[in-house]
Design an enzyme around this catalytic site. Structure first.
Site, mmCIF file in Angstrom:
data_model
loop_
_atom_site.group_PDB
_atom_site.id
_atom_site.type_symbol
_atom_site.label_atom_id
_atom_site.label_comp_id
_atom_site.label_asym_id
_atom_site.label_seq_id
_atom_site.Cartn_x
_atom_site.Cartn_y
_atom_site.Cartn_z
ATOM 1 C CE LYS A 115 0.801 1.423 -4.184
ATOM 2 N NZ LYS A 115 1.323 0.056 -4.366
ATOM 3 C CB SER A 123 -0.917 -0.030 1.225
ATOM 4 O OG SER A 123 -1.741 1.111 1.263
ATOM 5 C CB SER A 124 1.190 4.246 -0.760
ATOM 6 O OG SER A 124 1.758 5.541 -0.679
ATOM 7 C CE1 TYR A 161 1.659 4.458 -6.107
ATOM 8 C CE2 TYR A 161 1.555 6.082 -4.332
ATOM 9 C CZ TYR A 161 2.038 4.880 -4.835
ATOM 10 O OH TYR A 161 2.871 4.102 -4.069
ATOM 11 C CB THR A 177 12.851 3.245 -4.549
ATOM 12 O OG1 THR A 177 11.574 3.877 -4.713
ATOM 13 C CG2 THR A 177 12.862 2.420 -3.269
HETATM 14 N N1 LIG Z 1 9.270 4.444 -2.944
HETATM 15 C C1 LIG Z 1 8.286 4.970 -2.224
HETATM 16 O O1 LIG Z 1 8.398 6.106 -1.697
HETATM 17 C C2 LIG Z 1 7.019 4.198 -1.995
HETATM 18 C C3 LIG Z 1 6.103 4.714 -1.070
HETATM 19 C C4 LIG Z 1 4.920 4.020 -0.857
HETATM 20 C C5 LIG Z 1 4.669 2.839 -1.524
HETATM 21 N N2 LIG Z 1 5.577 2.367 -2.422
HETATM 22 C C6 LIG Z 1 5.258 1.108 -3.104
HETATM 23 O O2 LIG Z 1 6.319 0.203 -2.954
HETATM 24 C C7 LIG Z 1 6.345 -0.699 -4.072
HETATM 25 C C8 LIG Z 1 7.743 -0.751 -4.630
HETATM 26 O O3 LIG Z 1 8.017 0.526 -5.207
HETATM 27 P P1 LIG Z 1 9.507 1.089 -5.377
HETATM 28 O O4 LIG Z 1 9.652 2.250 -4.484
HETATM 29 O O5 LIG Z 1 10.506 -0.017 -5.266
HETATM 30 O O6 LIG Z 1 9.376 1.627 -6.871
HETATM 31 P P2 LIG Z 1 10.401 1.542 -8.069
HETATM 32 O O7 LIG Z 1 11.766 1.802 -7.588
HETATM 33 O O8 LIG Z 1 9.821 2.419 -9.127
HETATM 34 O O9 LIG Z 1 10.272 0.013 -8.508
HETATM 35 C C9 LIG Z 1 9.055 -0.471 -9.004
HETATM 36 C C10 LIG Z 1 9.150 -1.956 -9.198
HETATM 37 O O10 LIG Z 1 7.904 -2.401 -9.764
HETATM 38 C C11 LIG Z 1 8.196 -3.143 -10.937
HETATM 39 N N3 LIG Z 1 7.143 -2.954 -11.940
HETATM 40 C C12 LIG Z 1 6.579 -1.790 -12.332
HETATM 41 N N4 LIG Z 1 5.667 -2.005 -13.300
HETATM 42 C C13 LIG Z 1 5.642 -3.336 -13.520
HETATM 43 C C14 LIG Z 1 4.893 -4.188 -14.381
HETATM 44 N N5 LIG Z 1 3.972 -3.706 -15.223
HETATM 45 N N6 LIG Z 1 5.121 -5.519 -14.332
HETATM 46 C C15 LIG Z 1 6.053 -6.014 -13.489
HETATM 47 N N7 LIG Z 1 6.782 -5.268 -12.635
HETATM 48 C C16 LIG Z 1 6.583 -3.944 -12.656
HETATM 49 C C17 LIG Z 1 9.518 -2.618 -11.439
HETATM 50 O O11 LIG Z 1 10.124 -3.581 -12.243
HETATM 51 P P3 LIG Z 1 11.214 -3.131 -13.359
HETATM 52 O O12 LIG Z 1 12.375 -2.581 -12.611
HETATM 53 O O13 LIG Z 1 11.485 -4.403 -14.077
HETATM 54 O O14 LIG Z 1 10.523 -2.097 -14.189
HETATM 55 C C18 LIG Z 1 10.265 -2.376 -10.135
HETATM 56 O O15 LIG Z 1 10.844 -3.574 -9.665
HETATM 57 C C19 LIG Z 1 5.290 -0.169 -5.051
HETATM 58 O O16 LIG Z 1 4.106 -0.919 -4.924
HETATM 59 C C20 LIG Z 1 5.068 1.265 -4.597
HETATM 60 O O17 LIG Z 1 3.797 1.754 -4.959
HETATM 61 C C21 LIG Z 1 6.752 3.013 -2.675
#
Ligand SMILES: NC(=O)c1ccc[n+]([C@@H]2O[C@H](COP(=O)([O-])OP(=O)(O)OC[C@H]3O[C@@H](n4cnc5c(N)ncnc54)[C@H](OP(=O)(O)O)[C@@H]3O)[C@@H](O)[C@H]2O)c1
Length: 193
Positions: A104, A86-87, A100, A135
């Site tokens: 979530k 989630s977020s 977005y 990230t």
């Molecule tokens: N970073 C934050 O501040 C934050 C905050 C709240 C929640 N989140 C959540 O945490 C989770 C991880 O996010 P992150 O921060 O690691 O983001 P990120 O650095 O942008 O990485 C996103 C990941 O999702 C994969 N992905 C995206 N679209 C895809 C698709 N269509 N099919 C398969 N894989 C896909 C990407 O794979 P590829 O590398 O192969 O494209 C990558 O591994 C997400 O659900 C995000 O919404 C993140």
């Protein structure tokens, strides 16, 4: 994988089904832990939000984890744990992320329903809700302005690290969290208290 600009029609709706079929080949008859982590986020003012991008976010952030759980349903059993991502945005206004955030919110809700429906099989279902984590998705926080914006809404004064989230996912996946289900755990250093 289609490029971000590809039309929604080019994003096959059965991606989760195909992934689940591959997972079933790998793990056999039993799945102890499922973490659905993939997600995408684009910021837009309400006025500027396009239907295309709205649908793309719902396809990746909501449809995919929902049907991944559905398609893997035969495999989890007593003691298995499902963790969805989630977020903070699902419960608080942060930046220009209303679409977005809606995706979530649409993760938190099925978590409760899945937990209720799968609990009798001994399967736990939870979500983690990260705040700003360093990230690529939140690379705005690498600028001084983004960093100050982030610290300004947190109790703990540093930028969150992927390990901060991974450790909580690990806890929820483990037997230490055996009495936790149907919950969304905030992992944001005290964001938007
Ligand atoms: N970073 C934050 O501040 C934050 C905050 C709240 C929640 N989140 C959540 O945490 C989770 C991880 O996010 P992150 O921060 O690691 O983001 P990120 O650095 O942008 O990485 C996103 C990941 O999702 C994969 N992905 C995206 N679209 C895809 C698709 N269509 N099919 C398969 N894989 C896909 C990407 O794979 P590829 O590398 O192969 O494209 C990558 O591994 C997400 O659900 C995000 O919404 C993140």
């Amino acid at each position: 994988m289609p490029t971000p600009s590809a039309p929604i029609s080019a994003r096959p709706p059965d991606g989760a089904h195909k992934l689940a079929a591959e997972v079933r080949k790998l793990v056999g008859a039993r799945l102890d832990i499922l973490v659905a982590n993939a997600g995408i986020a684009t910021a837009a003012k309400i006025e500027d939000q396009t239907v295309e991008e709205f649908d793309r976010m719902f396809a990746v952030n909501v449809r995919a984890p929902f049907f991944l759980v559905q398609q893997l349903l035969p495999l989890p059993g007593e003691g298995s744990s499902v963790v969805l991502l989630s977020s903070l945005a699902a419960r608080a206004s942060v930046g220009l992320l209303p679409a977005y955030a809606a995706t979530k919110g649409a993760v938190d809700t099925p978590v409760k329903h899945f937990a209720a429906l799968l609990g009798p099989r001994g399967i736990r279902v939870n979500a983690v809700a990260p705040g700003v984590i360093d990230t690529d998705m939140s690379k705005f926080a690498r600028s001084e302005e983004g960093r100050q914006f982030t610290l300004g809404m947190q109790a703990l004064q540093r930028i969150g690290h992927p390990d901060d989230v991974a450790d909580v996912v690990g806890f929820l996946a483990s037997d230490s969290a055996r009495w936790v289900t149907g919950d969304t755990v905030q992992v944001g250093g005290g964001s938007k208290l």
